[in-house]
Design an enzyme around this catalytic site. Structure first.
Site, PDB file in Angstrom:
ATOM      1  N   ASP A  21      -4.190 -20.324   0.245  1.00  0.00           N
ATOM      2  CA  ASP A  21      -5.615 -20.508   0.548  1.00  0.00           C
ATOM      3  C   ASP A  21      -6.392 -19.242   0.188  1.00  0.00           C
ATOM      4  OD1 ASP A  21      -7.859 -21.901   1.347  1.00  0.00           O
ATOM      5  OD2 ASP A  21      -7.650 -21.371   3.461  1.00  0.00           O
TER       6      ASP A  21
ATOM      7  N   ILE B  60     -15.551 -13.273  15.349  1.00  0.00           N
ATOM      8  CA  ILE B  60     -15.777 -12.798  13.980  1.00  0.00           C
ATOM      9  C   ILE B  60     -15.320 -13.808  12.940  1.00  0.00           C
ATOM     10  CG2 ILE B  60     -15.710 -10.353  14.576  1.00  0.00           C
ATOM     11  CD1 ILE B  60     -12.827 -10.239  13.688  1.00  0.00           C
TER      12      ILE B  60
ATOM     13  N   GLY C 128      -9.769 -23.826  10.834  1.00  0.00           N
ATOM     14  CA  GLY C 128      -9.244 -25.098  11.282  1.00  0.00           C
ATOM     15  C   GLY C 128      -8.222 -24.978  12.389  1.00  0.00           C
TER      16      GLY C 128
ATOM     17  N   LYS D 204      -6.280 -13.637  16.883  1.00  0.00           N
ATOM     18  CA  LYS D 204      -6.432 -15.015  16.429  1.00  0.00           C
ATOM     19  C   LYS D 204      -5.829 -15.927  17.485  1.00  0.00           C
ATOM     20  CE  LYS D 204      -6.048 -18.152  12.548  1.00  0.00           C
ATOM     21  NZ  LYS D 204      -5.779 -18.297  11.106  1.00  0.00           N
TER      22      LYS D 204
END
Length: 646
Positions: free
Chosen positions: A134, A17, A21, A40
């Site tokens: 970010d 999904i 980086g 993750k």
């Protein structure tokens, strides 16, 4: 990297999904609890890099300490032989980036709701000592209740520790959402930088665009962020409330000190919603309802087609048997009249230009070829008598003002002519193509996660639609974009891939100061300076109480350069002297950093670092060198002394 279908420490991976980086995010099922989660997983090429492993752990810790609405929850961090990963809450919903692509921009009430929610979540993160660094629309998800949830703290910084890991093989933050101070150097950012990113997001949801042209190079975008004046949001969206616009402009101040002091202060200045409770940001986009039957227009078209078929059959049977064909009063309906007998829905233009096809997939004209159809098939004669070999032209001729050009008026047989051919199949849908080039060439091309080849190349036979294109090259940054493809068209994509930054890890023993290109660098908790640098030459200076070390290092794209200077280490060396072009000179005095250490030939045991060595002898001009002492250095050091002029 694991593939969908694999089982990783009790978690079944269902689908990819997201990619970033540092790793890949999967939708997965906790098999023990039968619960959908997100995993993750750190990228395999980074799993052996201690800096990136540490950054990955820092992201998990940053998320785990942020137990609040509006921030994705982290459940656990796992490390197995197969992978290092953490398990987090799965948000079932699109990203804000996807929503903006579909809608262009949000209505002011929805944009205000979004801004208040994001500021609340960011304020909680800052109060917990965590910067995001970010923030961008792709890192904001919209859950099933229409609420914004911030995710992807891959560049997060925990303010209460020294764990400021600034190195990454990819861009540090997304250029288009960086603050001016972030453009100048990631180590300089604080909470004000996150607020600048929130301002850019707010500007985009209010206007459908950023306050600068993001289609240029990274350098052009960075220069705009640092130097360009931003037009007010009302320039593009006049309906933006002035109070909201002013908060957005304050968040976008170039000077961090001019921005609101914190997220809560910015939120307090926003207008209060009219309702007592915060209205949901969005209702998730509802997909079109499945076509479970014919529409009203399609039923009408089907009925008209069936009627025409029965009339044609009736006329054909009576004509074959020599019976008169029954007629109706009035002039014969024209071709246009017959086409209009089927009510035209959304595709009426298609029905008129191609009468043999309609939305039902059935012929509205009984499958007959218009070029061979006789008028009697749908326009019976006005006479009750059986037709003769030469029928009355006036009875068969269509109305002059209703017959379109090219319509058949032949009625010599007086009966319906049999169809010559079966109905023509629908034409094959037109396909398109994408031509991909890159500078430099040789980048790997992935289309919707499938590896296609290397640039330059052309991908043919693509159905019209939007495709996700990823270009990757080992020594350059990956570039990802979405590409629209139209039928009978070729879309050309030719990005310039910026060089991948190099990573340096520098230290001194005992602890000292590290300067890169003249700028002092702050060490991490373990005493090392870790930073990412653009490829090319850089001047590095390391100093300690025991010495100094200076050198120029030329870094390649993607290179990792590590150096720790141990100023406590000593290196064996020797010093000799000789006359210029002549014999050795014994008994010349040798000094190191001004201290006399002996006479040539002299053996030395010098500490690592820069040392200034001077050799002197009566009747000769002294010679001096600044030597960088290091293990493996060339020895002996030879000094040539020129005679003094007489």
């Amino acid at each position: 990297m694991p593939d969908p279908g694999d089982v990783l420490d009790g978690y079944r991976l269902n689908a990819v999904i997201g990619r970033g980086g540092m790793g890949t995010v999967y939708r997965a099922t906790d098999q023990a609890l039968e619960k959908t989660v997100a995993l993750k997983v750190i990228a395999p090429h980074l799993a052996d890099d201690p800096t990136f492993v540490r950054r990955f752990r820092e992201e998990a810790k940053a998320l785990a300490r942020l137990d609040a609405d509006g921030i994705v929850d982290v459940y656990t961090l796992r490390e197995t032989e197969e992978a290092l990963f953490f398990v987090m809450e799965h948000i079932e919903g699109p990203s804000l980036q996807t929503v903006l692509r579909r809608r262009g921009r949000l209505e002011p009430p929805q944009a205000l709701s979004l801004l208040r929610q994001v500021l609340t979540a960011v304020g909680h993160a800052h109060a917990s000592g965590v910067l995001h660094r970010d923030l961008k629309p792709s890192n904001i998800l919209i859950d099933a209740d229409g609420q914004a949830v911030i995710t992807d703290f891959g560049l997060a910084k925990i303010l209460a520790s020294d764990a400021d890991l600034t190195a990454t093989h990819d861009q540090l933050g997304t250029v288009a959402y960086m603050s001016p101070e972030q453009v100048k150097g990631l180590r300089n950012v604080d909470t004000a930088s996150d607020l600048f990113a929130v301002g850019l997001i707010a500007y985009e949801v209010l206007t459908g665009q950023l306050p600068f042209d993001r289609s240029g190079t990274d350098f052009v975008v960075q220069r705009a962020i640092v130097d360009a004046s931003f037009p007010p949001p009302s320039t593009y969206a006049p309906e933006v409330p002035p109070a909201v616009e002013q908060v957005v402009l304050d968040l976008l101040s170039k000077d961090p000190a001019a921005r609101p002091p914190d997220a809560q202060a910015a939120r307090t200045r926003l207008p209060i919603p009219q309702t007592a409770d915060e209205e949901p940001l969005l209702t998730p986009d509802t997909p079109p309802a499945p076509d479970v039957g014919f529409t009203a227009w399609q039923w009408a078209g089907l009925a008209a087609g069936t009627l025409l078929m029965l009339m044609g059959t009736y006329a054909g049977v009576r004509g074959t048997l020599g019976l008169p064909i029954l007629s109706t009063a009035g002039p014969a309906p024209s071709e246009t009249t017959r086409t209009a007998a089927t009510p035209a829905g959304p595709s009426s233009a298609e029905q008129k230009s191609t009468p043999e096809a309609n939305d039902t997939g059935l012929s509205s004209r009984t499958g007959q070829d218009p070029s061979t159809e006789t008028s009697s098939s749908v326009n019976p004669s006005s006479s009750d008598e059986a037709p003769s070999d030469e029928s009355d032209p006036s009875a068969a001729a269509p109305s002059e003002d209703s017959t379109p050009p090219g319509a058949s008026t032949d009625n010599t047989s007086g009966a319906t002519s049999a169809p010559d051919d079966e109905p023509s199949p629908p034409p094959e849908p037109a396909t398109g193509a994408i031509t991909v080039r890159s500078s430099p060439d040789g980048a790997t091309v992935r289309l919707n996660e499938q590896t296609i080849g290397r640039t330059p190349l052309t991908i043919d036979d693509l159905a019209p639609g939007t495709y996700r294109l990823l270009l990757d090259r080992n020594d350059h940054r990956a570039q990802e974009t979405t590409v629209p493809v139209a039928g009978n068209d070729t879309t050309v994509v030719s990005p310039t891939l910026p060089p991948r930054p190099a990573v340096v890890r520098l230290g001194a023993r005992p602890d000292g100061t590290v300067r890169i290109d003249g700028t002092p660098q702050a060490p991490t908790a373990d005493g090392l300076v870790v930073d990412s640098l653009s490829p090319g030459p850089h001047q590095i200076t390391i100093t300690s109480t025991l010495g100094r070390w200076a050198m120029e290092v030329t870094l390649d794209p993607g290179e990792t350069y590590e150096r720790t200077i141990d100023f406590t280490e000593r290196v064996e060396s020797a010093v000799t002297a000789r006359a210029t072009g002549g014999p050795p000179l014994p008994n010349a005095t040798v000094t190191v950093n001004g201290d006399t250490v002996g006479y040539t030939p002299q053996r030395l045991r010098l500490r690592v670092g820069e040392r200034t060595i001077r050799v002197m002898k009566d009747g000769y001009i002294p010679a001096e060198q600044t030597v960088r002492v290091e293990p493996g250095m060339e020895t002996p050091l030879v000094f040539e002394l020129a005679p003094e002029p007489e």
